[in-house]
Structure formats: structure tokens, C-alpha cells
Scaffold this active site. Structure first.
Site, PDB file in Angstrom:
ATOM      1  N   TYR A  57       0.808  -1.080   0.109  1.00 26.88           N
ATOM      2  CA  TYR A  57       0.193   0.284   0.065  1.00 26.88           C
ATOM      3  C   TYR A  57       0.877   1.372   0.100  1.00 26.88           C
ATOM      4  O   TYR A  57       0.385   2.285  -0.499  1.00 26.88           O
ATOM      5  CB  TYR A  57      -0.908   0.028   1.131  1.00 26.88           C
ATOM      6  CG  TYR A  57      -2.044   0.837   1.029  1.00 26.88           C
ATOM      7  CD1 TYR A  57      -3.209   0.750  -0.302  1.00 26.88           C
ATOM      8  CD2 TYR A  57      -2.574   1.797   1.978  1.00 26.88           C
ATOM      9  CE1 TYR A  57      -4.126   1.436  -0.255  1.00 26.88           C
ATOM     10  CE2 TYR A  57      -3.646   2.558   1.696  1.00 26.88           C
ATOM     11  CZ  TYR A  57      -4.405   2.500   0.686  1.00 26.88           C
ATOM     12  OH  TYR A  57      -5.750   3.068   0.582  1.00 26.88           O
ATOM     13  N   LYS A  99      -2.868   8.444   3.041  1.00 24.47           N
ATOM     14  CA  LYS A  99      -4.105   8.259   3.886  1.00 24.47           C
ATOM     15  C   LYS A  99      -3.754   8.649   5.361  1.00 24.47           C
ATOM     16  O   LYS A  99      -4.744   9.325   5.868  1.00 24.47           O
ATOM     17  CB  LYS A  99      -4.359   6.728   4.029  1.00 24.47           C
ATOM     18  CG  LYS A  99      -5.152   6.153   2.509  1.00 24.47           C
ATOM     19  CD  LYS A  99      -6.256   7.156   2.225  1.00 24.47           C
ATOM     20  CE  LYS A  99      -6.959   6.164   0.994  1.00 24.47           C
ATOM     21  NZ  LYS A  99      -7.918   7.260   0.386  1.00 24.47           N
TER      22      LYS A  99
END
Ligand code: NAD
Length: 255
Positions: free
Chosen positions: A156, A163
């Protein structure tokens, strides 16, 4: 239909196709009686988004690529002209280079890092600033995050760091806008098969891990996120701001 969002006008950003989480949010908000304003990223996505939205009873369509300050200010000019007031915004968009969603995070390039931050995180502040004058009756802004913003999730990488910044932005925006009755929250969604998600290496194996380990022994879908969005846009959530609500079948407590 309970009409939880009757008389509310909600801006939905991030529909690309019928698998988009933003589309699930749009369908749930429409079911509850909201009037929708929908954006599409560019000419390439316009026809698909237009076609989808033709199924909604009340939806206006405008372009907005969030990498452009001009397009963001043009969007809010359009909204101001055509609608009196805005009650909600769903910010459901993100972008990172495909090659940076695999392998080691330390290989992230400077421009890849800045690109992911720009589109996926900074844009929320720019959108909140544009929406603020139109939220004269108070409002609710929500964005979408993932557990990779709180933990190191394989592959990720740069998106996880974006994020984390997005979730911090939510807290700062919630503090800025709270005195005006504008709430800002994050839904941290479990993995859902969408075009963006498939860009993360080994995404499919993440789905089966959730089915095996999440307390509810399943993955979530676009409607699960959409119904939580309805709650956050409705007056039922009037005491909640600056929050991260995990809609992930409970995976974050065990994974
Ligand atoms: P998606 O590919 O359907 O949606 C991503 C959207 O971002 C697209 O509509 C695209 O047009 C838009 N976008 C990208 N760059 C843009 C730009 N410069 N300007 C305007 N729009 C732009 O994928 P999705 O999974 O529905 O993603 C929506 C959000 O949900 C993203 O923030 C994503 O990180 C988040 N999320 C997804 C999952 C998942 O597993 N699918 C899990 C948690 C969070």
C-alpha cells in the site's frame, strides 16, 4: 425509504464506474431522498458517469480534476449559481503511480510521493475550503481511507502515507469548521474490488484474508460504505466529528 436525507444537497466526488465506492454512496443517498451533485474527473470518464447518473432521480453533473485549482473554484462557482446551499460532500478519490503500489516503500520517487499527497490528501482541504461558504446551514464532509494509513500494509506504500495525511487533515478540518456547524469525518473502508484497488499488488489475496480473519468473516461492499455515509450526512450523526469510522467487518481490531 426513510428519507433520512430529504431536503439535503450532497456533492459526490469520485465516481468512475458502477464499482466505485462513490457510486454506492450516491445510490444510498439518492434512496434517502438527497439531491445530488456529481463530479467526473475528465472527458474520458464523463459519458460513463453521465449514463450511471441518469438512473438517479435528482443529479447534476460537473467536471472537476482536483489537481487543478481552477477546476475546483469553477466547480464551486457552478454549484453556487445552480444550487442555494450544500449540506454534504463525499470526497472519494485518490491516485498513486501503479509501480509505487508494490514492493518496498523506500523506492517511492519524490514526484510519486507528491502526486499521491496532492490528489489523495491535499485535495480534501481544497474541497473543504470551496464547500465552506455554501454550507451556510452547517454540513457534513466525509472522505475515504484505509487501514494502510494507520499500519504498514504490504504494497500500500505511498498511498498509506497519503491516507495518514488525509486522516490528520480530517482532524484539522474538523477543528477549523466545527464552530460553523460543519462536521468532517473519515470512513476507513475494508478492501472492495474497484479499479483503484486492483492497482495495489496482490489485492485479491487481501480480500480472502478479511473473509478468514475479520470478526464478521466477510468483506464489505459499496452499499455498506454508502449506508454509513447516509448516517454521517444525516442528523443522526450530529455529535460526531473528526472521527475515523472503520467499516471493515471489524478487521482493524484483530488484523
Ligand atoms: P475508483 O477507481 O472507483 O475511484 C477512484 C476515483 O478517484 C475515480 O473516480 C477517479 O476518477 C478519481 N480521481 C483520481 N484522480 C483524480 C483527480 N485528479 N481528480 C478528480 N478525481 C480523481 O476506486 P475506489 O476504490 O472507489 O476509490 C474511492 C476512494 O476509496 C479512494 O480514496 C480509495 O483510496 C478509497 N478506498 C478504497 C478501498 C478499496 O478497497 N476499494 C478501501 C478503502 C478506501
Amino acid at each position: 425509504m426513510t428519507e433520512l436525507l430529504k431536503d439535503k444537497t450532497i456533492l459526490i466526488m469520485g465516481i468512475a464506474n458502477r464499482w466505485s465506492i462513490a457510486w454506492g454512496i450516491a445510490e444510498c443517498c439518492a434512496r434517502e431522498g438527497a439531491s445530488l451533485i456529481v463530479t467526473y474527473q475528465n472527458e474520458r470518464s464523463r459519458d460513463a458517469v453521465k449514463q450511471l447518473c441518469s438512473a438517479l432521480p435528482k443529479a447534476a453533473l460537473y467536471p472537476c480534476d482536483v489537481s487543478s485549482d481552477d477546476e475546483i473554484s469553477q466547480l464551486f462557482d457552478f454549484i453556487q449559481k445552480d444550487h442555494d446551499v450544500l449540506h454534504g460532500v463525499a470526497h472519494c478519490l485518490a491516485f498513486a503511480k501503479g509501480e509505487e503500489l508494490a514492493g518496498n516503500y523506500y523506492n517511492t520517487s519524490r514526484d510519486g510521493y507528491l502526486l499521491a499527497q496532492n490528489i489523495s490528501s491535499y485535495s480534501l482541504a481544497a474541497i473543504a475550503k470551496g464547500a465552506r461558504p455554501l454550507m451556510s446551514q452547517g454540513g457534513s464532509i466525509l472522505t475515504l481511507s484505509y487501514l494502510g494509513g494507520e499500519r504498514a500494509v504490504p504494497n500500500y506504500n505511498v498511498m498509506g502515507v497519503a491516507k495518514a495525511a488525509l486522516e490528520a487533515s480530517v482532524r484539522y478540518l474538523a477543528n477549523d469548521l466545527g464552530p460553523e456547524g460543519i462536521r468532517v469525518n473519515t470512513i476507513s473502508a475494508g478492501p472492495i474490488k474497484t479499479v483503484s484497488a486492483k492497482g495495489v499488488k496482490n489485492f485479491s489475496s487481501v480480500l480472502s484474508i478479511y473473509e478468514e480473519k475479520a470478526p464478521l468473516r466477510k468483506t464489505v461492499n459499496q452499499q455498506d460504505i454508502g449506508d454509513t455515509a447516509v448516517f454521517l450526512f444525516s442528523d443522526l450523526s450530529r455529535g460526531i466529528t473528526g472521527e475515523i469510522i472503520h467499516v471493515d467487518a471489524g478487521y482493524h481490531i484483530v488484523g
